[in-house]
Design an enzyme around this catalytic site. Structure first.
Site, mmCIF file in Angstrom:
data_model
loop_
_atom_site.group_PDB
_atom_site.id
_atom_site.type_symbol
_atom_site.label_atom_id
_atom_site.label_comp_id
_atom_site.label_asym_id
_atom_site.label_seq_id
_atom_site.Cartn_x
_atom_site.Cartn_y
_atom_site.Cartn_z
ATOM 1 N N HIS A 1 0.771 -1.098 0.009
ATOM 2 C CA HIS A 1 0.005 0.035 0.071
ATOM 3 C C HIS A 1 1.023 1.124 0.102
ATOM 4 O O HIS A 1 2.114 1.199 0.412
ATOM 5 C CB HIS A 1 -1.031 0.146 1.257
ATOM 6 C CG HIS A 1 -0.252 -0.366 2.468
ATOM 7 N ND1 HIS A 1 0.134 -1.393 3.306
ATOM 8 C CD2 HIS A 1 0.242 0.722 3.474
ATOM 9 C CE1 HIS A 1 0.802 -1.177 4.372
ATOM 10 N NE2 HIS A 1 0.793 0.094 4.392
ATOM 11 N N CYS B 1 1.165 2.523 12.120
ATOM 12 C CA CYS B 1 2.067 2.262 10.984
ATOM 13 C C CYS B 1 2.394 3.393 10.142
ATOM 14 O O CYS B 1 1.713 4.268 10.438
ATOM 15 C CB CYS B 1 1.680 0.807 10.171
ATOM 16 S SG CYS B 1 0.146 1.208 9.306
#
Length: 631
Positions: A67, A173
């Site tokens: 991603h 994250c």
């Protein structure tokens, strides 16, 4: 917004042809581009690869979620790909990946889009949902599985409202899209199974969700911070805090929750100023933080290698030498593993992880190489080069040099981002660190050997004073930076052939748990039943040189326990040096006392030194603590 608004039949690949990680990324990006979701295909690929350099998005259990959030994305989208046979995506569990979700978030993606992308990440923690995707025979079945999952699933902000223990957690994250929410869901689901109360704050791209309140934190037994990006730690001042990468919460939630339940973590002290009248330690930052990162990663090499070296000595001091009459092949193998390999890596590992702490992953390779140069390139006849001194300097040199290179290259065009970590950083940082270390290491070697020679020349009261300092330092923070500094000093002198100071360090480290165990036995009316039970365990921990066995007592009553332990450990350290105890093993406690040079009499004197220190520490605690009825 529904997930299927972002994942459509046009962005599904049911039978991927890719056979490697790079091919899988290319195939998914191509599908994304064909669906007209990208402004710039190459720039998007560079952003995906840059994210992979931070840590693999192959999260395990057959799933990979590459991603990126970048201006190269025209509109937020998801591509689903399935590989029937699976492929090597460098997953955290080492297993082939079969299900792929490539997430593309635009630079200006709104909260609705980001929350939808995050929701998908959470759903992937459900085994039944993954099985449906693996068995889907058409694009429509994939869409149907996702729609039905959304209908039945309602994401809860907290897990259980009852149960034993209270734990709070933060997950985060770098992109705040996938791992953040997967880790949160895994912690909540596991906590529910373990009957533990938990509240998890998620620091995602759409902002902080389920924010922890002051009351939440105050009532918690411990805090778990599972993050690969910066988290504000100041609210957790004075709490037991476990800090781990976000992937740990996804793959080892039960282990983390058990540690949190048992408070198996250091107490965090904020680097911000405290209110007037307090006298608390500040959180380790800067130099200490980086040094402790190096030391903590070096210790497994010390313990594992040291114990193997010690075992080899039981076959005879010269049993590993093929030219000796004592020669034993097994002893030689143990020495090869422990001494020639594990101990050989001590300084490079120390330097590598110091640099890693400073500059993240790009600092690791130049740090390791700088540390290797420190021990292999000194002056003729200098043995181990500049040893630990050179390793420390190499670690900080490599770290800050790499940090400077990273900042210098910040202005490069975006399409070169993928090349920074694989080409520019390692080449420039390794070259710079290596050249500087080659130039300065001869001087460092001379300084290092001069210092060791001076220490070896000490005798009588002077060496006893060094023993007092080393022994006392081992008990100040019982596994913290002061303890590790004293132990590292002992290791450095051990490597140079001086065996007195490691003996003092080991004695000083054994005393605190032994002293507290003895105190709970002698002064039962001053300790709770739980503390007396902990004391029984502390006997074993102290015997095997695990200083941390005294931490529960120190945390409960630091004003009385810590000074008493420092006094006992300092006396033990002084006695070992006064008795001229030489120990050739770096770790092991009671199992290596037989390796004290000088035979049985010296070994008995070493035991006496430890016993005297432990008794003095126990008596000091007993005199300082009040009876429970009077407390």
């Amino acid at each position: 917004m529904k997930i299927t608004d972002l994942l459509t039949k046009e962005t599904i690949v049911l039978n991927m042809t890719a056979s490697s990680k790079s091919e899988a990324i290319d195939e998914l990006i191509q599908k994304m581009d064909e669906a007209d979701k990208l402004h710039d295909k190459e720039a998007f690929k560079a952003a995906i690869e840059a994210r992979e350099q931070q840590s693999t998005t192959g999260i395990g259990e057959g799933i990979a979620i590459p991603h990126a959030k970048t201006s190269a994305v025209k509109e937020p989208a998801i591509v689903f790909g399935r590989s029937r046979n699976g492929l090597d995506y460098e997953s955290l569990d080492g297993q082939p990946s079969r299900l792929f979700f490539m997430i593309a978030a635009s630079e200006g993606a709104n909260n609705t889009h980001l929350e939808t992308l995050s929701r998908l990440s959470s759903y992937l923690m459900d085994n039944k949902f993954r099985t449906r995707l693996e068995n889907a025979s058409s694009e429509n079945e994939v869409i149907q599985a996702i729609n039905e999952k959304e209908e039945e699933e309602e994401i809860e902000e907290t897990s259980t409202d009852d149960g034993s223990g209270k734990i709070v957690a933060v997950t985060a994250c770098p992109t705040g899209i996938a791992h953040t929410y997967m880790a949160a869901d895994k912690l909540k689901a596991t906590a529910k199974e373990m009957n533990i109360q938990i509240k998890v704050q998620t620091n995602g791209s759409s902002g902080v969700k389920n924010r922890l309140t002051e009351n939440d934190i105050a009532e918690a037994d411990a805090v778990i911070v599972a993050a690969d990006t910066k988290v504000d730690m100041s609210p957790f001042n004075g709490k037991h805090v476990i800090e781990v990468p976000v992937a740990k919460a996804i793959h080892e939630p039960q282990e983390l929750l058990k540690k949190a339940q048992n408070k198996e973590a250091d107490i965090y002290y904020s680097s911000e100023k405290f209110s007037e009248g307090t006298n608390k330690k500040k959180q380790k930052t800067g130099f200490y933080k980086h040094l402790m990162n190096g030391v903590s990663h070096m210790l497994p090499f010390v313990v594992g290698g040291g114990i193997l070296i010690a075992i080899s000595f039981f076959f005879g001091i010269n049993a590993a030498d093929p030219s000796s009459d004592e020669y034993n092949r097994f002893a030689e193998m143990l020495m090869t593993i422990g001494g020639a390999n594990a101990f050989y890596l001590l300084v490079p590992v120390l330097a590598g992880f110091i640099a890693y702490s400073i500059a993240d992953r790009p600092g690791f390779a130049p740090g390791m190489i700088g540390g290797l140069i420190a021990i292999t390139s000194g002056v003729e006849g200098a043995g181990n080069g500049s040893g630990f001194l050179g390793g420390l300097i190499a670690g900080f040199l490599a770290g800050y040099l790499t940090l400077g290179i990273k900042r210098m290259l910040d202005g490069l065009p975006a399409f070169l981002d993928g090349m920074k970590t694989v080409l520019f950083y390692p080449v420039l940082a390794i070259f710079g660190t290596g050249m500087i270390m080659l130039l300065i290491n001869p001087s460092l070697t001379s300084i290092y050997n001069g210092l060791l020679s001076w220490l070896e020349s000490l005798s009588g009261a002077n060496i006893a004073l060094v023993g007092i300092i080393i022994g006392g330092m081992m008990a100040v923070d019982m596994g913290g930076p002061i303890n590790k500094a004293a132990y590292t000093f002992g290791l450095a002198t051990l490597e140079s052939g001086n065996y007195e100071f490691i003996a003092a360090a080991m004695a000083g480290g054994m005393v605190p748990p032994l002293a507290m165990a003895l105190a709970t036995t002698l002064f039962k009316n001053k300790f709770t039943e739980q503390e007396r039970e902990t004391g029984k365990t502390a006997y074993a921990l102290g015997a095997f040189f695990i200083t941390e066995g005294a931490i529960p007592f120190a945390a409960a009553d630091p004003a009385r326990v810590i000074p008493s332990m420092v006094a006992g450990s300092a006396i033990a350290g002084a006695l070992t040096t006064w008795f001229s105890i030489n120990l050739t093993a770096p770790h092991g406690g009671i199992i290596v006392i037989g390796l004290v040079e000088g035979g049985v009499m010296k070994a008995l004197l070493y035991i006496l030194a430890i016993a005297v220190g432990s008794i003095i520490g126990a008596i000091a605690v007993g005199l300082l603590k009040k009876d429970l009825q009077k407390a």
